[in-house]
Design an enzyme around this catalytic site. Structure first.
Site, short mmCIF file in Angstrom:
data_model
loop_
_atom_site.label_atom_id
_atom_site.label_comp_id
_atom_site.label_asym_id
_atom_site.label_seq_id
_atom_site.Cartn_x
_atom_site.Cartn_y
_atom_site.Cartn_z
N GLU A 84 46.43 -5.33 12.05
CA GLU A 84 45.02 -5.57 12.36
C GLU A 84 44.64 -7.02 12.13
O GLU A 84 43.76 -7.56 12.82
CB GLU A 84 44.15 -4.61 11.56
CG GLU A 84 44.31 -3.17 12.05
CD GLU A 84 43.53 -2.16 11.24
OE1 GLU A 84 42.68 -1.46 11.83
OE2 GLU A 84 43.77 -2.07 10.02
N GLU A 108 49.03 4.22 9.73
CA GLU A 108 48.10 4.82 8.77
C GLU A 108 48.18 6.34 8.73
O GLU A 108 48.02 6.95 7.66
CB GLU A 108 46.66 4.38 9.08
CG GLU A 108 46.28 3.03 8.53
CD GLU A 108 46.73 1.87 9.41
OE1 GLU A 108 46.37 0.73 9.10
OE2 GLU A 108 47.46 2.11 10.39
#
Length: 265
Positions: free
Chosen positions: A119, A139
């Site tokens: 990210e 995740e």
């Protein structure tokens, strides 16, 4: 403003290169450059520094770890209840992902950029990567959600079906394939990503700074026009996941070095 390097014990280092390029280096190699509160605070301060400095025309985000760009959020911090410290009010995760910036940012990636590390890359404007690099949002392996823009930025830089596969399987994409799809601007041999990123920064810096700034502002607006809505949907997903038993189980299993036992509750 001084261009001298940061102190060697800082978790994020700053250096001025080529007169107009700021190199910001993640420097927690013992933690695979995982983001903690100190990293977030330092990153926000350095963003402010580069934005204020009229001599800076491009910023390169790099890593001190030879094999890992960043492992993302420090799961030990999350397990200890300190998730809020991994973000800042203005910049979001790592003080960077939602920060308002006029200067172009280039990610120089020579290793794994996973979870929040990916990210951070997605928050940059351009990506230079070596063939040793890879990117991923794993995740869901830990019962978490990619909360720092990855869920809507990844489908912008990859074909949607490829991005959805990466999100749902938690599997990474290697830099060669990412370059094929246009996620990576320039592909290099291992160990050469930073040099190529500096070259790209010099090529940007050779142009009129105000013209570059204003041109990028318009181009970014084309990509970000619906980002507030997407950020709200991301926040709602985070809240739903955070209320589940699995949200506690994922980091606990990581710390205990065992496979998680999902219940779907």
């Amino acid at each position: 403003m001084s261009g001298s390097p940061s102190a060697p014990d800082e978790v994020v280092r700053y250096e001025l290169r080529d007169g107009h390029t700021a190199v910001i280096t993640l420097d927690r190699p013992e933690a695979r450059n995982a983001v903690n509160g100190a990293v977030a605070a330092a990153m926000e301060a350095l963003i402010d520094r580069t934005e204020r400095d009229p001599e800076i025309r491009a910023v390169v985000l790099a890593s001190s770890h030879p094999e890992v760009f960043s492992a993302g959020a420090d799961l030990k911090e999350i397990a200890a209840g300190r998730r809020a410290g991994l973000r800042t009010e203005r910049g979001g995760f790592a003080g960077l992902v939602f920060a308002r910036r006029d200067k172009p940012w280039i990610a120089a990636v020579d290793g794994k950029a996973l979870a929040g590390g990916c990210e951070l890359v997605l928050a940059c404007d351009m990506v230079v990567a070596s063939t040793a690099a890879s990117f991923g949002l794993p995740e869901v392996l830990r019962g978490l959600v990619a909360a720092a823009g990855g869920l809507y930025r990844l489908p912008r830089v990859l074909p949607p079906n490829v991005a959805l596969e990466l999100i749902a399987t938690a599997l990474p994409i290697d830099a060669t394939r990412a370059h094929h799809f246009g996620f990576v601007n320039r592909l290099t041999a291992p160990g050469q990503a930073l040099d190529e990123a500096l070259l790209l920064a010099r090529q940007i810096g050779a142009n009129a700074p105000i013209a570059v700034r204003e041109s990028l502002r318009v181009a970014r607006a084309a990509l970000d026009r619906i980002e507030p809505e997407l950020r709200q949907r991301s926040a709602e997903a985070i809240a739903t996941v955070a209320a589940s038993d699995d949200y506690q189980e994922g980091p606990r299993a990581f710390i205990e070095k065992r496979a998680p036992r999902w219940t779907g509750r």
